[in-house]
Design an enzyme around this catalytic site. Structure first.
Site, PDB file in Angstrom:
ATOM      1  N   ARG A 123       0.782  -1.177  -0.017  1.00 18.68           N
ATOM      2  CA  ARG A 123       0.101   0.032  -0.040  1.00 18.68           C
ATOM      3  C   ARG A 123       0.703   1.188  -0.151  1.00 18.68           C
ATOM      4  NH1 ARG A 123      -5.775   1.093   0.049  1.00 18.68           N
ATOM      5  NH2 ARG A 123      -5.871   3.242   0.070  1.00 18.68           N
TER       6      ARG A 123
ATOM      7  N   ASN B  77     -13.068  16.006  -2.181  1.00 20.49           N
ATOM      8  CA  ASN B  77     -13.687  14.992  -2.256  1.00 20.49           C
ATOM      9  C   ASN B  77     -15.134  15.156  -2.318  1.00 20.49           C
ATOM     10  OD1 ASN B  77     -14.074  12.018  -2.483  1.00 20.49           O
ATOM     11  ND2 ASN B  77     -14.570  12.028  -0.547  1.00 20.49           N
TER      12      ASN B  77
ATOM     13  N   HIS C 299     -18.996  13.387  -1.937  1.00 15.76           N
ATOM     14  CA  HIS C 299     -19.421  12.106  -1.334  1.00 15.76           C
ATOM     15  C   HIS C 299     -20.949  12.067  -1.315  1.00 15.76           C
ATOM     16  CE1 HIS C 299     -19.533   8.759   1.557  1.00 15.76           C
ATOM     17  NE2 HIS C 299     -20.636   9.514   2.273  1.00 15.76           N
TER      18      HIS C 299
ATOM     19  N   SER D 142     -22.207  15.856  -0.525  1.00 10.70           N
ATOM     20  CA  SER D 142     -21.417  16.709   0.295  1.00 10.70           C
ATOM     21  C   SER D 142     -19.900  16.955  -0.460  1.00 10.70           C
ATOM     22  CB  SER D 142     -20.994  16.541   1.743  1.00 10.70           C
ATOM     23  OG  SER D 142     -22.115  15.943   2.401  1.00 10.70           O
TER      24      SER D 142
ATOM     25  N   ASP E 281     -13.639  10.885   5.430  1.00  7.83           N
ATOM     26  CA  ASP E 281     -14.797  11.733   5.210  1.00  7.83           C
ATOM     27  C   ASP E 281     -14.977  12.696   6.087  1.00  7.83           C
ATOM     28  OD1 ASP E 281     -15.116  10.658   2.508  1.00  7.83           O
ATOM     29  OD2 ASP E 281     -16.394   9.197   3.248  1.00  7.83           O
TER      30      ASP E 281
HETATM   31  C1  GAR Z   1     -20.353   9.530  -6.747  1.00 10.01           C
HETATM   32  O1  GAR Z   1     -21.642   9.726  -6.193  1.00 10.01           O
HETATM   33  C2  GAR Z   1     -19.294   9.816  -5.440  1.00 10.01           C
HETATM   34  O2  GAR Z   1     -20.075  10.907  -4.689  1.00 10.01           O
HETATM   35  C3  GAR Z   1     -19.166   8.473  -4.999  1.00 10.01           C
HETATM   36  O3  GAR Z   1     -19.074   7.632  -5.981  1.00 10.01           O
HETATM   37  C4  GAR Z   1     -19.940   8.398  -6.946  1.00 10.01           C
HETATM   38  C5  GAR Z   1     -19.124   8.223  -8.379  1.00 10.01           C
HETATM   39  O4  GAR Z   1     -19.829   8.392  -9.434  1.00 10.01           O
HETATM   40  N1  GAR Z   1     -18.246   8.633  -3.960  1.00 10.01           N
HETATM   41  C6  GAR Z   1     -17.947   7.935  -2.992  1.00 10.01           C
HETATM   42  O5  GAR Z   1     -18.777   7.298  -2.570  1.00 10.01           O
HETATM   43  C7  GAR Z   1     -16.619   8.232  -2.157  1.00 10.01           C
HETATM   44  N2  GAR Z   1     -17.015   7.629  -0.640  1.00 10.01           N
HETATM   45  P1  GAR Z   1     -19.487   8.927 -10.864  1.00 10.01           P
HETATM   46  O6  GAR Z   1     -18.199   7.754 -11.119  1.00 10.01           O
HETATM   47  O7  GAR Z   1     -20.625   8.704 -11.921  1.00 10.01           O
HETATM   48  O8  GAR Z   1     -18.628  10.162 -10.876  1.00 10.01           O
END
Ligand code: GAR
Length: 200
Positions: free
Chosen positions: A66, A108, A110, A137, A146
């Site tokens: 990692r 980020n 979320h 968010s 987060d």
């Molecule tokens: C989004 O809804 C984002 O908020 C989420 O993944 C999706 C990506 O969609 N992220 C998380 O859950 C991070 N913890 P996309 O690939 O269509 O942009």
């Protein structure tokens, strides 16, 4: 006008990336997406390829551990000299090398109203809890999961009969313009001179 360079990190379908790229087509847009980096062969990379933006895949399994992956990811991002790094559906925690190179300049998005429902299953967890309102968010990234400063949020109603998929689609529809608005705000040149002093 010189545009602020932004690197976007993705793992999935890249609908948020697509929204960022669509906004960047506006000649007045303050940012340019200079590279898109993924931790897997994400389908969303196609949006970047179609826009002729450099892409890179930095896979965990191609690295000894990692820590080595964290260093490789930070090196890949740094090569493009971004002023802002946007995690748009990037499903891994970023490690100390990226945080120390770009601390305070990583954001980020979320799919929940943080601090509720952090982590990888924000939509599923909100639905399972039975909330009536959830949302999206945009936050600053810190070493926690987060836990960073909240920059913007949008609420989305949970409807009778919603599944994780239907709810996530509606969240994404609200999330995309929110993310674009925050990235535009953070990359806009700050006013200087007497005008700025007067507007304080
Ligand atoms: C989004 O809804 C984002 O908020 C989420 O993944 C999706 C990506 O969609 N992220 C998380 O859950 C991070 N913890 P996309 O690939 O269509 O942009």
């Amino acid at each position: 006008m010189s545009r602020t360079p932004v690197v976007v990190l993705i793992s999935g379908t890249g609908s948020n990336l697509a929204a960022l790229l669509a906004s960047a087509r506006d000649p007045q847009c303050p940012y340019a997406v200079v590279a898109v980096i993924a931790d897997r062969e994400a389908s969303g990379l196609e949006h970047a390829r179609a826009a002729q933006i450099p892409t890179e895949v930095v896979r965990l399994r191609d690295h000894a551990d990692r820590e080595a992956w964290d260093r490789a990811l930070a090196a890949a991002v740094t090569r493009h000299r971004p002023e802002l790094v946007v995690l748009a559906g990037f499903m891994k925690l970023v490690g100390p090398p990226l945080l120390s190179a770009f601390g305070g300049r990583i954001i980020n998005t979320h799919p929940a109203l943080l601090p509720a429902f952090p982590g990888a299953h924000g939509v599923r967890d909100a639905l399972a809890h039975g909330v009536k309102v959830t949302g999206a968010s945009v936050i600053e990234v810190d070493p926690g999961v987060d836990t960073g400063r909240i920059l913007a949020q949008v609420a989305v109603d949970v409807l009778e009969g919603d599944t994780e998929q239907t709810l996530h689609e509606r969240i994404k529809a609200a999330e995309q313009p929110l993310l674009v608005e925050v990235v535009r705000r953070l990359t806009s040149p700050r006013p200087v001179g007497p005008q700025a002093a007067g507007s304080r």
